[in-house]
Enzyme design. Sequence first.
Site, PDB file in Angstrom:
ATOM      1  N   ARG A  61       0.811  -1.232   0.000  1.00 39.36           N
ATOM      2  CA  ARG A  61       0.000   0.000   0.000  1.00 39.36           C
ATOM      3  C   ARG A  61       0.835   1.269   0.000  1.00 39.36           C
ATOM      4  O   ARG A  61       0.312   2.375  -0.016  1.00 39.36           O
ATOM      5  CB  ARG A  61      -0.990  -0.132   1.169  1.00 39.36           C
ATOM      6  N   TYR A 117     -21.444  17.294  -8.147  1.00 35.22           N
ATOM      7  CA  TYR A 117     -21.845  15.892  -8.238  1.00 35.22           C
ATOM      8  C   TYR A 117     -22.624  15.536  -6.964  1.00 35.22           C
ATOM      9  O   TYR A 117     -22.131  15.739  -5.851  1.00 35.22           O
ATOM     10  CB  TYR A 117     -20.563  15.067  -8.372  1.00 35.22           C
ATOM     11  N   LYS A 214     -14.422   7.215 -15.352  1.00 37.46           N
ATOM     12  CA  LYS A 214     -15.041   7.717 -16.575  1.00 37.46           C
ATOM     13  C   LYS A 214     -14.045   7.613 -17.736  1.00 37.46           C
ATOM     14  O   LYS A 214     -13.757   6.521 -18.182  1.00 37.46           O
ATOM     15  CB  LYS A 214     -15.523   9.152 -16.343  1.00 37.46           C
TER      16      LYS A 214
HETATM   17  C1  LIG Z   1     -18.784   9.960 -11.610  1.00 35.27           C
HETATM   18  C2  LIG Z   1     -18.266  11.172 -10.929  1.00 35.27           C
HETATM   19  C3  LIG Z   1     -17.669  11.085  -9.677  1.00 35.27           C
HETATM   20  C4  LIG Z   1     -17.600   9.798  -8.899  1.00 35.27           C
HETATM   21  O1  LIG Z   1     -16.871   8.807  -9.522  1.00 35.27           O
HETATM   22  P1  LIG Z   1     -17.051   7.276  -9.075  1.00 35.27           P
HETATM   23  O2  LIG Z   1     -15.841   6.624  -9.589  1.00 35.27           O
HETATM   24  O3  LIG Z   1     -18.333   6.807  -9.673  1.00 35.27           O
HETATM   25  O4  LIG Z   1     -17.102   7.272  -7.565  1.00 35.27           O
HETATM   26  C5  LIG Z   1     -17.161  12.245  -9.110  1.00 35.27           C
HETATM   27  N1  LIG Z   1     -17.260  13.420  -9.750  1.00 35.27           N
HETATM   28  C6  LIG Z   1     -17.831  13.542 -10.957  1.00 35.27           C
HETATM   29  C7  LIG Z   1     -17.901  14.872 -11.609  1.00 35.27           C
HETATM   30  C8  LIG Z   1     -18.367  12.425 -11.577  1.00 35.27           C
HETATM   31  O5  LIG Z   1     -18.955  12.551 -12.772  1.00 35.27           O
END
Ligand SMILES: *Cc1c(COP(=O)(O)O)cnc(C)c1O
Length: 397
Positions: A61, A117, A214
């Site tokens: 880690r 978000y 994403k």
């Molecule tokens: C999807 C998203 C997150 C969170 O991401 P996860 O990996 O789903 O926890 C945070 N900020 C924004 C702007 C997002 O679109």
Amino acid sequence: MADEKAKNSSLPSSAATSLAHSGRGHDHAGAVNMPVYHVSTILYKTLAALRGKRPPTSYGRKGTPTSRALLESVAALERTGEDGGAVVLPSGLAAVTITLLACVKSGSHILVTDGVYAPTRIFCDTMLKDMGVETEYYDPANSEHPAALMRPETSLIVAESPSSQTFEVQDLPKLAAIAHEGGALLLADNTWATPLFCRPLELGADISIQAATKYLAGHSDLLLGVASARAPLYKKLLKQCQRLGVWTGPDDMALTLRGMRTLDVRLARHQENALALARFLAGRAEVRQVIHPALSSHPQHTLWQRDFSGASGLFAVELQTGFSENNLSAMLDNMRWFAMGYSWGGYESLIVPVEPVRQFPYLGQGSGQILRVHAGLENIDDLLADMEAGLARLAAK
Ligand SMILES: *Cc1c(COP(=O)(O)O)cnc(C)c1O
């Protein structure tokens, strides 16, 4: 943890070249790619070694060749500088919440964009509140607004540009000036643009966050977050992660780095497809407005032009009022290529109805249904035909 830091000074300046070459500067039996290091325990051959200076990989880690390859690549894209770097977290949301925790203490006041978000808002309104941290929300369409809300105990401004669901573009340099004048930091959630299309650290932000889930990973198969900062804040984030014990599995890190190798070409197609869809939708009678920062109709289009070098694949559409739920179902249940699902940033096209927490800002009362569209990598003619047929079902008598 000196070994964790970004060695971006030795990386090529072009983002595309950097994406193809970063994190590969080691010999792995000639393999192009870094092997995936599955490791918790590191063995020390002698007592002297065990008691001596820690090697670059001292425990699973604390940083491995796999994590370093990923984080060097992220830091190079975000331009953290030589002594800055990136930290890895188990999700995008964890990247936001754990970074937030590093920037507040009991009694702190923070300013968060009202377009944030939604799960970030929930974290602020529950866990931070219980810790004695007060959150106030500012209008993302008015970058002067936070100046009026600053207090001596304000420690942080949290921006997200463009906003989740409502897509206001924020003036990051102005927000940075307001924050810094009041002795606070600016954190920017930059998931929509990715560091290819916007670099918050260069615009004055102190921390840039990516839900790598994403576009960085890009294939809808994992959750991961990264947070990047210059020195000395980077060290503080790293310590925070070490203290909390947050870490991520090596396969997800390797898959994220693999996704990043094609980020440049994927984003170009996401951008092109989204713009073609947005322009098509803007000309349709069923649509009241299209909210896409790269369209000149967007209220902060000039800000987007100034600070961004491109637009990704996510935008919103407001339908005209008066369509029935049945007709909306007929449209969405029968799409050929667009699927309904949360998250975005993968190669596939998505469409979902959304109900923003915030009043949709570009209209008065009685707004129509809002659809969030993610343009994937499919052929644009197929996507346009699918959308056209969907709108016909929506409008059918
Ligand atoms: C999807 C998203 C997150 C969170 O991401 P996860 O990996 O789903 O926890 C945070 N900020 C924004 C702007 C997002 O679109």
